[in-house]
Design an enzyme around this catalytic site. Sequence first.
Site, PDB file in Angstrom:
ATOM      1  N   ASN D  57      54.820-115.626  10.355  1.00  0.00           N
ATOM      2  CA  ASN D  57      55.734-116.615  10.911  1.00  0.00           C
ATOM      3  C   ASN D  57      55.206-117.252  12.187  1.00  0.00           C
ATOM      4  OD1 ASN D  57      58.197-116.416   9.123  1.00  0.00           O
ATOM      5  ND2 ASN D  57      57.721-114.277   9.575  1.00  0.00           N
ATOM      6  N   LYS D 175      53.384-102.492   7.449  1.00  0.00           N
ATOM      7  CA  LYS D 175      54.436-103.501   7.335  1.00  0.00           C
ATOM      8  C   LYS D 175      54.408-104.000   5.907  1.00  0.00           C
ATOM      9  CE  LYS D 175      55.943-108.117   8.506  1.00  0.00           C
ATOM     10  NZ  LYS D 175      55.653-109.428   9.110  1.00  0.00           N
ATOM     11  N   SER D 177      55.958-106.372   3.302  1.00  0.00           N
ATOM     12  CA  SER D 177      56.803-107.539   3.066  1.00  0.00           C
ATOM     13  C   SER D 177      57.023-107.802   1.590  1.00  0.00           C
ATOM     14  CB  SER D 177      56.180-108.781   3.717  1.00  0.00           C
ATOM     15  OG  SER D 177      56.103-108.622   5.107  1.00  0.00           O
ATOM     16  N   GLY D 201      59.269-105.467   5.911  1.00  0.00           N
ATOM     17  CA  GLY D 201      58.725-106.747   6.333  1.00  0.00           C
ATOM     18  C   GLY D 201      59.705-107.892   6.213  1.00  0.00           C
TER      19      GLY D 201
END
Lengths: 306, 306, 306, 306
Positions: D57, D175, D177, D201
Amino acid sequence: GARALTSAGVRLDLSGVYPPIATPFTEREDVDYDKLEHNLRKYAEIPFKGLVVQGSNGEYPYLTEEERVEVVKRVRRSMPADKLLIAGSGCESTRATLELTAKMAAAGADAVLVVTPCFYKGKMDSHALVQHFTKVADGSEVPLILYSVPANTGLELPLDAVVRLSQHPNIVGLKDSGGDITTMGLIVHKTKDQDFQVLAGSAGFLMAAYCVGAVGGVCALANILGKPLCDLARLCTSGRWEQARELQQRLIEPNAAVTRKLGVPALKQAMDWFGFHGGVCRSPLRPLDQEQTQQLRRDFASNGWL
Amino acid sequence: GARALTSAGVRLDLSGVYPPIATPFTEREDVDYDKLEHNLRKYAEIPFKGLVVQGSNGEYPYLTEEERVEVVKRVRRSMPADKLLIAGSGCESTRATLELTAKMAAAGADAVLVVTPCFYKGKMDSHALVQHFTKVADGSEVPLILYSVPANTGLELPLDAVVRLSQHPNIVGLKDSGGDITTMGLIVHKTKDQDFQVLAGSAGFLMAAYCVGAVGGVCALANILGKPLCDLARLCTSGRWEQARELQQRLIEPNAAVTRKLGVPALKQAMDWFGFHGGVCRSPLRPLDQEQTQQLRRDFASNGWL
Amino acid sequence: GARALTSAGVRLDLSGVYPPIATPFTEREDVDYDKLEHNLRKYAEIPFKGLVVQGSNGEYPYLTEEERVEVVKRVRRSMPADKLLIAGSGCESTRATLELTAKMAAAGADAVLVVTPCFYKGKMDSHALVQHFTKVADGSEVPLILYSVPANTGLELPLDAVVRLSQHPNIVGLKDSGGDITTMGLIVHKTKDQDFQVLAGSAGFLMAAYCVGAVGGVCALANILGKPLCDLARLCTSGRWEQARELQQRLIEPNAAVTRKLGVPALKQAMDWFGFHGGVCRSPLRPLDQEQTQQLRRDFASNGWL
Amino acid sequence: GARALTSAGVRLDLSGVYPPIATPFTEREDVDYDKLEHNLRKYAEIPFKGLVVQGSNGEYPYLTEEERVEVVKRVRRSMPADKLLIAGSGCESTRATLELTAKMAAAGADAVLVVTPCFYKGKMDSHALVQHFTKVADGSEVPLILYSVPANTGLELPLDAVVRLSQHPNIVGLKDSGGDITTMGLIVHKTKDQDFQVLAGSAGFLMAAYCVGAVGGVCALANILGKPLCDLARLCTSGRWEQARELQQRLIEPNAAVTRKLGVPALKQAMDWFGFHGGVCRSPLRPLDQEQTQQLRRDFASNGWL
């Protein structure tokens, strides 16, 4: 379209066969410019239309920007002046692509090959891609060739975007590595008023691509079997389809081996067998294991190339 | 291989174009045999090699077994004796496929088209598929044609399974609707000693398929534009590739419209426009909405067919 | 919603654990009703909420319609009256699904489980699916449970279709085998005013499903480890999440082995190990080879079940 | 594992919620460090465990290496000393990742987040990925967190690679996602002896992740609704699952809107609504159109956040 014209006022003619050249590395994974020179000398003897530098097979995502430009400079210096140098300049952001495109033109590229950005694939719709390529083409000193390679990017360049972009005066063609022959035929059909040139992105469908209207190919396998691929192109352009088919069929398995099945490490391994310098890839790409090496050898041998 | 031979002792020649005929229904969704007759009379005037009954475009998964067999009987009765009737007899289980194959042969089919079972796709590896098709071919009175249609089944028939199965005396060919032209060329190459016949499963890549060695096509679009598709086939087999290309290109969008993009409801809608009986599909397939109908019309009109 | 109510005027309560029972076959691949009885007697001792008959693990695509109905009749006769019998009645066409649904209700099913039609997957959008399920629910004498199993069908039942269908008085729930826990939570959220019941379609995410609001599970693994799965459900519903987690984690690998990794043949092999009758599958499903059998055994043994 | 220990000799504790912060740009698409400062001041008031800088992001693929490092330096300077700064340092090549990792550690990162290389996805098997992450972890001054984000990379980090890498003393967590809750539970289970920490995530499955044993989350939505996400985490860790579920359910649609559905441009648009500086993305990412903006607003409003 002024910029897509040569100094003689003629649109850049892409027709022919190109190897997307591999980047040799030393054992310590530094670029090995001597081995590169060696390969270039050998490629000069093959009737290629030109060379593609920093295509997927050149491990460009593993090179720094400096290395990417330096390799292009060296290739320009070594290759015959009458051959085209097409340099990959695609990055994820539009601004970085614009910058690298300028550097590639300055380094001597006759045209740039710009891959679809792909990290935010969910947002890379026709609208975004048209805008990206338009901005880059607007700002480029040399003609731009679109590059769609779904096996690496996970993204197809949509048909409507290609048709739209074919109207840009500085966009002269498309390297299509997706291999959907129906779409390829439709692209030729829908861009026929634009003098837009389609290049097959793989040796596996080179004849079929010629059949539906492509003008040439950028083929990983040309790093190894450049002469036969130039022969295949000539058979196609001269309408000798029966002979073309026979030759094409013997190239499919070697091609699959050095692309989809075993990738760049296999390409480099086979280069070594055929008198070129292949050698190691940069990490995380790994050399073939013994079984893979045997499989690779079989794919060349069973088709009469080894 | 005795069973794959005709009474004259010659292997069944599949070369040519086939429509995989649609099944007309009444407004109440019953099979409309009168409309079927009407279509068959019109198809008799087109130089098809034969007809495929119970392909995907025939909505076979929506017919009962009784209906599947009855439609084949009716077609056999109405169609010229010198044309081939290829009947779809694929089911999920081997035993059901064997039973339906026997019924199709008894109903007058010259050959059966057997789709890959697909519900347990994770288990349908080469081994399982080779065994399935071998058992069916062993038990069949008529030659068997393999059928791979990944858009519906979510499953590719693997290359090695095709090569293995091509050696079965009662397996004479493959209808390949996947459209991977590289694989298609490789199949032709690797089965060249078997007299194994490849049929393109879609009009979109019919020319390219001929180019790489296919002998014909089973094309949804032949339900509508049968004559032009037979023309295209003749242009390919007689080596007039330039003219073939021009015709092929005008067929891609209409073909995409009635297959991938808008499906069987579009096929039937366009049949109505061209003097055939299309009509409704069985539920849950729904008729086109207004926008889709306009899109369909555009795809035919912009290529000069309407 | 009258039909979804029990005779006491209460909506059918689906909460709890169900095995989607396997169908035993003889060596000649006929349905083996004696072995089925044996299994049913053993299942009667486990605190299941009921049984699912003709789910994917029952090899329903390999059964004739007569067999599908007959198996349901036998199960109804043998199982305790206070347990729910949920029968799979999904077919590709709406009309066939309606007919089979009526037969299943007549055979004693308390509810029917209706899978998404999937052959024409490109046309199975929300609109088509809503219409299909609505027609079936309208015509069904017993409540309907939606069934989404993308691993087999290649199709997700879209969220908006589920929300829309949850408002139908005769649609009481969803068996979701997709396993996207985010979507599952959102379905619970967006149907909370409808008393719509979500069942996890696999033991691998049973605890997580309870956590986001599911009321139970239809789990292949319950054919083998029914007791532990009922324990897991009780731990979740009584808020003992730490203990639940420990038990859940030991069930993931055995579950994956008998579903995604090795499929129904593995389910049946493991049933044999645990005192149930599993046996052979119908062809083209094949028995496990030796290596797969060892892998299966490891997946149970390493988690303390063998 | 010395390096993964804090100065006090304790393994780095990752538990808690992190926003993967967005990178604000000026209208001319330069990094806007003032707006970044503004956001950081607001984030300091929320009980985050720390910040992730250069996650997906943060548009890291659109930043130059210099920008990536500079942003980390600025964040380090501005953020409270007791909060963790996790910096993304993943590149395609191992050597570039090593170099950037060193720079990130020098810039003040407490740990690095290293995404799976993905361009040559066909070659990125467990073996290659284990070697890549091992080399980077060997060479890193700070602990390494694995990062799997298939929606962007088209690549899953395989379970067996995670289990293998969890044994590396300098690899402290993952993490994830991808959102496959079954796999996430299995990862927790199979790494339980390694003190390996799993972070969700995405906010869409944060509660489910806690339920199966995750210790926190790196959630795009935390850029906007940081406080509610910290509340959700606390409800999970304190066993108040009913309340957690209610809150979780209201977060799914806003989360989907700013991630899968509408992406980073939506994240930044919503940040503007909630008092943060979002603003434009770098090209080729484009701002939302009017319809998308309304959809975004609805997804927040219908869940009570606007």
